[in-house]
Motif scaffolding. Structure first.
Motif, PDB file in Angstrom:
ATOM      1  N   THR A  18      76.086  39.357  12.708  1.00  0.00           N
ATOM      2  CA  THR A  18      76.099  40.767  13.077  1.00  0.00           C
ATOM      3  C   THR A  18      76.451  40.933  14.552  1.00  0.00           C
ATOM      4  O   THR A  18      77.259  41.792  14.919  1.00  0.00           O
TER       5      THR A  18
ATOM      6  N   LEU B 155      81.459  44.628   9.379  1.00  0.00           N
ATOM      7  CA  LEU B 155      80.154  44.592  10.046  1.00  0.00           C
ATOM      8  C   LEU B 155      79.088  45.270   9.194  1.00  0.00           C
ATOM      9  O   LEU B 155      78.012  44.702   8.964  1.00  0.00           O
TER      10      LEU B 155
ATOM     11  N   SER C   5      79.902  42.552  15.817  1.00  0.00           N
ATOM     12  CA  SER C   5      79.803  43.702  16.738  1.00  0.00           C
ATOM     13  C   SER C   5      80.681  43.486  17.958  1.00  0.00           C
ATOM     14  O   SER C   5      81.384  44.411  18.407  1.00  0.00           O
TER      15      SER C   5
END
Length: 172
Positions: free
Chosen positions: A109, A142, A113
């Motif tokens: 993640t 994402l 990002s």
């Protein structure tokens, strides 16, 4: 392994909604491909940007279904060894899996990002004629991964709880 785990309704609804979006995008991809083939055969010209659009749709389709597949248990799993182990060992393995999922989820993640922010800041586009921005596909990636990891961790925590509740789990 204990498979009688149920996810909270909101988590299940989000996973199902992402799966439905994937299905609609797949239908759009099919229609775009058919239109491109017809255009090539009838007019001897391809639809401009079909490859770019199809590539971005394929990424979205592939990853939007991950959470739903995990929630429904439609992924590939091999439990030949673990099903033969005792409850205590399976509890330990469940904790290890949970920690690995959390670590991997946080790492991916965070990395995705960073890729999304970088792509947006640089105004990254596809290389073909249309020069489509790539950030929407990266945002979908994402979001899909984040929901997948929430579902996977939640299921593993529920599996752990179910194993602990087994009568043989308390006596060992």
């Amino acid at each position: 392994m204990t498979e009688d785990v149920t996810l909270p309704r909101p988590v299940t609804l989000v996973a199902q909604a992402l799966s439905i979006v994937a299905g609609v995008l797949l239908l759009g991809l099919i229609l775009l491909t058919i239109a491109d083939v017809v255009s090539r055969n009838a007019g001897d010209r391809s639809i401009v940007g079909t490859v770019d659009i199809a590539t971005m749709l394929l990424v979205a389709i592939a990853f939007l279904g991950l959470a739903s597949a995990e929630a429904d248990g439609r992924h590939v799993a091999v439990e030949l060894l673990e099903s033969r182990l005792g409850v205590r060992t399976r509890l330990v393995l469940s904790v290890v899996r949970t920690l690995l999922l959390i670590g991997l989820g946080l790492l991916l993640t965070w990395g995705l990002s960073e890729v999304l922010v970088s792509s947006t800041a640089r105004g990254e586009t596809t290389n073909d004629i249309l020069r489509l921005p790539t950030w929407p596909a990266k945002l979908v990636l994402l979001a899909a991964f984040a929901v997948f990891f929430v579902v996977a961790v939640w299921k593993e925590v529920l599996t752990f709880a179910a194993l602990r509740a087994e009568p043989s789990g308390r006596n060992r």
